[in-house]
Design a protein around this motif. Sequence first.
Motif, short mmCIF file in Angstrom:
data_model
loop_
_atom_site.label_atom_id
_atom_site.label_comp_id
_atom_site.label_asym_id
_atom_site.label_seq_id
_atom_site.Cartn_x
_atom_site.Cartn_y
_atom_site.Cartn_z
N UNK A 134 -7.48 5.24 9.63
CA UNK A 134 -8.15 5.63 8.39
C UNK A 134 -8.15 4.47 7.38
N UNK A 135 -9.18 4.43 6.55
CA UNK A 135 -9.17 3.55 5.38
C UNK A 135 -8.24 4.21 4.36
N UNK A 136 -7.06 3.65 4.20
CA UNK A 136 -6.00 4.35 3.47
C UNK A 136 -5.67 3.65 2.16
N UNK A 137 -5.60 4.47 1.10
CA UNK A 137 -5.23 3.98 -0.23
C UNK A 137 -4.02 4.76 -0.72
N UNK A 138 -3.04 4.05 -1.25
CA UNK A 138 -1.84 4.67 -1.82
C UNK A 138 -1.80 4.37 -3.31
N UNK A 139 -1.80 5.43 -4.12
CA UNK A 139 -1.83 5.28 -5.58
C UNK A 139 -0.52 5.78 -6.18
N UNK A 140 0.02 5.03 -7.14
CA UNK A 140 1.18 5.50 -7.87
C UNK A 140 1.18 4.88 -9.27
N UNK A 141 1.68 5.65 -10.23
CA UNK A 141 1.73 5.16 -11.62
C UNK A 141 2.79 4.08 -11.79
N UNK B 193 -7.84 18.65 8.79
CA UNK B 193 -8.84 17.90 8.02
C UNK B 193 -8.84 16.40 8.31
N UNK B 194 -7.69 15.84 8.69
CA UNK B 194 -7.60 14.38 8.80
C UNK B 194 -8.48 13.78 9.90
N UNK B 195 -8.69 14.45 11.05
CA UNK B 195 -9.54 13.80 12.06
C UNK B 195 -10.96 13.52 11.57
N UNK B 196 -11.45 14.34 10.63
CA UNK B 196 -12.81 14.17 10.13
C UNK B 196 -12.88 13.20 8.95
N UNK B 197 -11.73 12.83 8.43
CA UNK B 197 -11.70 11.99 7.24
C UNK B 197 -11.79 10.50 7.60
N UNK B 198 -12.53 9.77 6.80
CA UNK B 198 -12.64 8.32 6.96
C UNK B 198 -11.82 7.59 5.90
N UNK B 199 -11.94 8.05 4.66
CA UNK B 199 -11.24 7.43 3.53
C UNK B 199 -10.18 8.39 3.01
N UNK B 200 -8.92 8.05 3.21
CA UNK B 200 -7.82 8.91 2.80
C UNK B 200 -7.09 8.27 1.62
N UNK B 201 -6.87 9.06 0.57
CA UNK B 201 -6.11 8.60 -0.59
C UNK B 201 -4.84 9.44 -0.70
N UNK B 202 -3.70 8.77 -0.72
CA UNK B 202 -2.40 9.43 -0.92
C UNK B 202 -1.96 9.12 -2.34
#
Length: 443
Positions: free
Chosen positions: A171-178, A143-152
Motif C-alpha cells: 500500500x501507499x502508506x502515510x503515517x501522521x502524528x502531531x 477493506x484493506x485489500x481494496x485500498x491503494x492509499x492508506x493513512x494511519x
Amino acid sequence: MKVVVIGCTHAGTAAVVNIKENHPESEIVVYEKNDNISFLSCGIALNVSKVIEDTQKLFYSSPEHLQSLGVKTSMKHEVLDIDFANKNITVKNLLTNETFEDSYDKLVLTLGSWPIVPNFDGGKLDNIVLCKNYDHAKTILNKSPKAKNVVVIGAGYIGVELTEAFEMQGKNTTLIDAEERIMAKYLDKEFTDIAEAEFTNKGVNLVLGQKVQRFEGTDGKVSKVVTDKGEFEADLVVLCIGFAPNTNLVKGKLDTLPNGAIIIDEYMQTSKQDVFAAGDCCVVNFNPANETRYIPLATNAVRMGTLIGKNLVNPTLKYMGTQGTSGIKIYDQCIASTGLTEKVAKNTTKFNVDSVTVKDNYRPEFMPTYEEATLKLVFDKDTRKILGGQIISKIDLTQYMNTLSVVIQNEMTVEELAMTDFFFQPHFNKPWSLLNIAALKAL
C-alpha cells in the motif's frame, strides 16, 4: 458468594479464571457487550501483514471455555446502571432488548478502554476505521485489500505496527502524528531516528508535527486527509490516536482521575466496598516516577485481573506497580523500553535527570557473526536510582528491558547495576553485560 464481572477482555478473563480457581464455590456471572472475549488486538497488524493468517488465532479464551469452568457467561449483554448502595445492576440483553436487574456480593469492573476519536469534520465518512477489537480487525481486513492509499493517524505502537503491515502489503502508506517523532512516549530521539529511517527507506510517508483538521470524501467514502500543513490521498484511514478509560457507567459514582480512570488501592479495591476494578479502566502505580498514571497495557490488565482473584475476599497479594515496559519490532529492528525516557523524565518529573548511551557488539568479535546494540540508561543524579532504559538492535535483545524493569521496581542505583552478576557465554554476550557497561559508564 455471587460475583458479577462487567466486561471480559484481558483483565476480565484473568479475573474470572483466578476467582474460580481461588473460590471454586463462588457463583460467577459475566456480562459482556460483545460476542467474544480475550481478543489480542496487538496482533491485528500481524494479521494485516499476513504473518498470522487466521484472525481466530488471536483469541486465547472463549465464552465456551469460561462456561466449562462453571461461569455463567452472558454475551451481548450491556450493563446500563449500577446501584452500589443496594448491590444491584441493571442489564440489557442486546439481542432481545429485554432489561432486567441482577444482584452481587462482589462486583468486578473490567470495563476496558476505547479509542479516542476527535470530532473531525468528515469523520463519519466510510472507510475511516478504528483498531481495537475483533470487529475492527475484521473491518480492516475486509477493506484493506481494496485500498491503494492508506493513512494511519497516530504514531504510537499500534499505529506504527499497522503502518509497517500496510507497507508490507504494497500500500501507499502515510503515517501522521502531531508529535515531531514516532513513538515519542516510549523512546528518545536517537532511537526513533533509527525507526523512522526504517520506514522512509521502505517508502512510507512520515508526516510528523502535523495535526489532522478534517477528512474529505467522494460518494460518502473518504478520499483525502487534510492537516494543518498538507493534504494526503486516502481510501482507507485508521485512527490510532490513543485510548481513554471506558468508564461512563461509573462516572460520578467512584473515585477517578479527571480522565475517568478508576482509582484503586494496592489490592484492586475501588472507593466502594466489595467493588474491584482492573485493566484499562484503571489507574496504575507508575514506579519510576512514584506517581499514579493511566497506562493501558495488556500486561498490566492480566496482572491486575489475577490480583482480583487473589484479593477478592481478603487482602492477600499487593499490586507492585508497573514500569510500563514494552517492546516492538520494526522491520529488522528489535526495540524495547522501560520506565521513563530522558525527555519524559525531564518534562514531567522533578528528578535531576541524566543518561548514558552505549553502543557495543552484543557478543565477542571472534564469533562468526555479531551485531551492534545501542542501550540507554536514564537515572537520577541525586539518588543514583535507575529511572528508565531503551535498547535497539537487529538481534533480539529486548529481554534486557525486562531485566531493567526489575532493577527499577527494586529501586536499584547505577552503582548496584554496574556490579550486578550476569552470566557470560560467547554465543550470547560479552563478559560485561550491556547493562553493566552502561552503568559503569554512568559512574
